[in-house]
Scaffold this active site. Structure first.
Site, PDB file in Angstrom:
ATOM      1  N   GLY A 557      28.141  63.688  60.820  1.00 28.65           N
ATOM      2  CA  GLY A 557      28.238  64.216  59.464  1.00 28.65           C
ATOM      3  C   GLY A 557      27.577  63.292  58.481  1.00 28.65           C
ATOM      4  O   GLY A 557      27.340  62.108  58.754  1.00 28.65           O
ATOM      5  N   SER A 558      27.254  63.848  57.318  1.00 27.42           N
ATOM      6  CA  SER A 558      26.671  63.043  56.259  1.00 27.42           C
ATOM      7  C   SER A 558      26.964  63.700  54.929  1.00 27.42           C
ATOM      8  O   SER A 558      27.236  64.905  54.857  1.00 27.42           O
ATOM      9  CB  SER A 558      25.156  62.896  56.453  1.00 27.42           C
ATOM     10  N   PHE A 561      28.416  60.129  50.075  1.00 22.96           N
ATOM     11  CA  PHE A 561      28.881  58.766  50.233  1.00 22.96           C
ATOM     12  C   PHE A 561      28.184  58.025  51.365  1.00 22.96           C
ATOM     13  O   PHE A 561      28.162  56.807  51.394  1.00 22.96           O
ATOM     14  CB  PHE A 561      30.384  58.743  50.498  1.00 22.96           C
ATOM     15  N   LYS A 578      32.389  55.756  59.012  1.00 26.22           N
ATOM     16  CA  LYS A 578      31.538  56.173  57.890  1.00 26.22           C
ATOM     17  C   LYS A 578      30.856  54.954  57.286  1.00 26.22           C
ATOM     18  O   LYS A 578      31.516  54.004  56.861  1.00 26.22           O
ATOM     19  CB  LYS A 578      32.349  56.889  56.820  1.00 26.22           C
ATOM     20  N   ASP A 673      37.510  66.202  44.403  1.00 23.08           N
ATOM     21  CA  ASP A 673      36.356  66.758  45.123  1.00 23.08           C
ATOM     22  C   ASP A 673      36.811  67.616  46.301  1.00 23.08           C
ATOM     23  O   ASP A 673      36.368  67.440  47.438  1.00 23.08           O
ATOM     24  CB  ASP A 673      35.451  65.631  45.614  1.00 23.08           C
TER      25      ASP A 673
END
Length: 893
Positions: A557-558, A561, A578, A673
């Site tokens: 995932g990306s 952040f 992450k 968010d």
């Protein structure tokens, strides 16, 4: 003889007045007639024989005219109450041949009243309006050109028909039992046959996705009952708390068509029960019954049985045709929770005994073990999995749902199956097959077990929580034990504190020495690398994480952040690592914020931060691994379609997580968010909210704050774009937008080929106004949704996106609504009209630029000058109406 003078009190006038009332079907006050008669007798003295005869005839006409009961139809502007209709037993409308009546009625021994349609000769109730909330005998039913409104005696609205595009002209009751609202052109605006409660009658269709919902008991009508009968795309099923326990295709006397058509609706008539598909002429499944010209009725009873009968001619006379299931023990809650059913006889399973305070319940025979509550029934259920768990084996039992579901996982041993249950606070028991390794979970609710020795390979185990109980003689020896143990404990604790202090001081000196030798970093970097908060998760070495991720090989995932990689630690724990992207001052703040927020909160619906790493300009966060990835990937991807029940559970999980952030922490946390990308799913669809880099903490005395803009286009609440204070209601708005995407199965601003652009929140508002909720459902579900749940979610989503934050529900109320303890409010249209502007802007931008995912359209008006705390990119031009681009709406990333 004196001449006779005719007056308004003359009996002949009474006669014609009564006859006129009978012909016009208009009510006459009995009190007024009696008063006039009394005055007439006082003035006239003794009456003649003719006068007495006229009065008797008049009274006879009055007694049989039923002036307040209309036949077949009634025009608007009528108000009824049981108190006013007490002489007619609450009846105000009858069908043409009086087979059915509309009335305000109550059940026996009850003082709660409901607007209902009733079969007149048997007094059988076939439909109820205000099932969720009853009224008193003074409550009113108001029929106007806008529809039907039911209100209690204080004027509070408890039920109403949906808004219509044209005025209502007639309220009609047909001999089929269908109550309709018609406009001037006799077009049907609304009918009870489309909104069944727990019953359908001959000729009534139960469409795919619609459900019959049983009463809680014989005296209580409520839509929160556990039993449902639902028509799916392939069958008709009965469920208890969402778990199936019967389906029509099981019945051997029925016939199944070999075609592959999808079921459209179910109907019952004089010859049998049918599932129709295709073009509504293909019979998918039929269950024949003896031909009958009488009205047939099918009811899901509060006991969990589906009963088909034939209505008779006398009160309460219903001839029973058949009942499903025909075995008592196949009814999930026949004996109650955690009890054993054997041939219709209830007892406690082996290893359990009757409770002392509640003899009809069963508790473990071992007093040191208690039964934990599911996390959706207990506010602290998420903490139970931290305690010692012990499983109690069930001997020679079956569970109703195992025959209707696939195992959660296969080819695993019993220990793995139990571990899966122990790590899930909603899991209360498991069934495991030794031969196949199949693992079944019983979650949220436990019904009755079925005694059976036929399948000894599938064995059940009930999850228990071990309690430490004092021994019988502990009270006598407490003082002696305390004198010995307390000093020893204090000494031991002192040694531990001194040891930890020395180790901490040594580690701190080593850290300072290392920083002194390292002059390659700036002073600000050195200062940040010493960042540490006692009590936070583990601080990992960079090299350890590089090895775990195979030098950051597998990207999962990306986002704004940074990039997320899959890794495996030295203890074989799979994690998500992450790597933070933003290396500036804001990046430091985001990193600190995420650690500070998520490191100290623990909830089953919030992602767990296992640790972090600081190495020069490298900043990494180590999370628990969620193998199904984000909700965005699962909901909008090309994989298997999320079923309706799964979507509802995901929405509930999100709501619980946000509720904990807003109300369960020491400091209120605003996530800022909420979007599908920040909702992660596990293999069993366990829901966890992640990405706290934008979160804001509120102190105990704070209800809101002013802050720079943050968040993601499409999910931002309008107050972000003004100088308004930001509160937890901003998260509620984002949650509402995500719920709409869950309903539709695609982005709110998406465009499909050859389809005109539609802004889905506006479409949801328009369909709500028309009461056509089924048109909002993801077409991939093919109607497989609970009709009442769909309506509830649409209304809830609209309430969450009210422009005025005050009108939005709190997340605590949202959880209550989803769990069924709180009724969903009607959305305020005036506070949703801003969606019409957003929709117009979306359509205009789509027409010009083509694809919604490439749009930088300007959706949100900035009605006021921005606060000085807002970033310069958010300000408009000197008070003129200005708009913001999608890039600006994304905030600091």
């Amino acid at each position: 003889m004196a001449p006779t003078h005719f007056s308004l009190f003359h009996p002949i006038f009474f006669f014609f007045l009564s006859l006129l009332s009978f012909l016009l079907r208009q009510p006459i006050s009995l009190f007024s007639l009696l008063l006039l008669l009394l005055l007439q007798l006082m003035l006239s003295g003794m009456t003649s024989l003719l006068r007495a005869a006229i009065i008797i005839i008049t009274t006879f006409i009055l007694s049989f005219s039923h002036a307040s009961i209309d036949t077949e139809f009634v025009h608007p502007n009528r108000t009824y109450s049981y108190f006013k209709l007490i002489d007619q037993s609450g009846v105000f409308l009858s069908s043409p041949t009086a087979k059915f009546i509309a009335k305000i009625t109550s059940k026996p021994t009850s003082s709660s009243f409901y607007l209902s349609v009733v079969h007149s000769s048997t007094n059988t109730l076939i439909w109820t309006a205000n099932r969720n909330q009853s009224i008193s005998d003074s409550g009113i039913v108001n029929f106007t050109s806008n529809g039907i409104l039911v209100a209690d005696e204080s004027g509070l609205h408890v039920w109403s028909t949906p808004p219509f595009t044209s005025p209502v002209s007639l309220l009609q009751l047909q001999d089929s039992g269908n109550l309709l609202l018609l406009d001037q052109s006799n077009k049907t605006l609304w009918q009870t046959f489309d909104w069944p409660t727990d019953t359908i009658v001959s000729g009534q269709r139960l469409l795919v996705g619609k459900s019959l919902i049983a009463d809680v008991d014989d005296e209580n009508q409520s839509e929160s009952a556990a039993y449902r009968f639902t028509v799916t795309g392939t069958d008709s099923i009965m469920q208890w708390h969402g778990s199936s326990y019967w389906k029509l295709s099981m019945e051997t006397l029925g016939f199944r068509d070999s075609t592959n058509s999808q079921v459209s609706f179910m109907e019952i008539n004089g010859s049998g029960l049918y599932l129709f598909g295709g073009n509504e002429s293909v019979i998918m499944i039929q269950y024949p019954l003896d031909n009958s010209s009488s009205i047939r009725i099918a009811t899901l009873e509060y006991t969990g049985r589906f009963r088909i009968g034939t209505l008779g001619r006398r009160s309460g006379e219903i001839f029973n045709d058949l009942t499903w299931p025909d075995e008592d023990c196949r009814i999930p809650f026949f004996c109650g929770g955690m009890r054993l059913c054997s041939g219709g006889v209830c007892s406690c399973p082996f290893g359990f005994r009757a409770g002392l305070q509640t003899p009809n319940s069963c508790v473990p025979s071992d007093a040191s073990i208690s039964l934990p509550s599911a996390c959706n029934n207990s506010s602290d259920g998420e903490n139970e999995i931290e305690n010692e768990i012990k499983y109690i084996k069930l001997v020679n039992t079956q569970y109703f749902s195992n025959n209707f579901i696939d195992p959660v996982i296969e080819n695993v041993n019993l220990s793995t199956c139990e571990d899966l249950c122990s790590g899930n606070c909603s899991c209360l028991a498991v069934y495991h097959s030794e031969s196949s390794g199949s693992c079944y979970l019983i979650q949220n609710y436990i019904g009755s077990f079925i005694s059976s020795s036929s399948n000894k390979d599938l064995i059940g185990y009930v999850k228990g929580q071990v309690q430490l109980l004092p021994s019988a003689g502990s009270n006598r020896n407490f003082s002696t034990a305390a004198l010995i143990l307390i000093p020893l404990s204090a000494a031991f604790l002192l040694i531990v504190v001194i040891t930890v202090g020395l180790l901490y001081r040594r580690r701190k000196l080593q850290s300072k020495s290392k920083l002194t030798r390292n002059h390659s970093f700036s002073s600000s970097e050195n200062e940040f690398d010493t960042f540490a908060i006692p009590g936070l998760p583990v601080r990992y070495d960079y090299g350890e994480l590089a090895i775990a991720t195979e030098n950051f090989k597998t990207v999962i995932g990306s986002g704004g952040f940074g990039t997320v990689y899959k890794g495996t630690l030295s203890d074989q724990t799979v994690v998500a690592v992450k790597k933070m992207k933003n290396l500036g001052v804001q990046g430091k703040k985001d990193f600190c914020s995420e650690i500070a927020v998520i490191g100290n909160i623990h909830h089953v619906n919030l992602v767990r931060l296992k640790g972090f790493c600081l190495r020069s300009r490298q900043r990494l966060l180590v999370y628990e691994y969620m193998d199904r990835g984000s909700l965005e990937k699962t909901l909008f991807g090309l994989g298997a379609v999320l079923e309706w029940s799964e979507r509802f559970d995901i929405v509930l999980g999100m709501a619980r997580g946000l509720c904990y952030l807003h109300f369960g922490c020491e400091h209120k946390i605003i996530h800022c968010d909420i979007k599908p990308e920040n909702v992660l799913l596990h293999s069993n669809l366990q829901v966890k909210i992640t990405d706290f880099g934008l979160s804001k903490l509120l102190g105990p005395g704070q209800s809101g704050l002013f802050t720079t803009m943050r968040g993601t286009r499409g999910y931002l609440a309008p107050e972000w774009l003004t100088n308004s204070v930001i509160t937890d209601k901003s998260d509620v708005y984002s949650f509402g937008m995500v719920v709409m995407e869950m309903i539709r199965g695609r982005k709110n601003c998406s465009i499909e080929k050859e389809i005109s652009p539609v802004y889905f929140p506006l479409l949801a508002l328009e369909m709500h106004e028309l009461g056509r909720y089924e048109e909002l459902l993801d077409p991939r579900l093919e109607g497989r949704a609970m009709g009442l749940e769909l309506e509830k979610l649409v209304k809830l989503a609209l309430c969450c996106v009210h422009e005025d934050p005050v009108l939005r529900p709190s997340m605590a109320n949202v959880v209550g609504i989803l769990e069924g303890g709180i009724l969903v409010s009607e959305p305020r249209i005036a506070s949703l009209n801003f969606l019409r502007f957003y929709g117009q802007r979306f359509v205009e931008a789509s027409t010009v630029q083509g694809r919604s995912d490439e749009l930088e359209f300007l959706m949100f008006p900035q009605r006021q000058q921005p606060d000085s705390n807002m970033k310069s990119s958010t300000s408009g031009s000197n008070g003129s109406q200005s708009y913001m681009s999608a890039q600006q709406l994304s905030g600091p990333r």
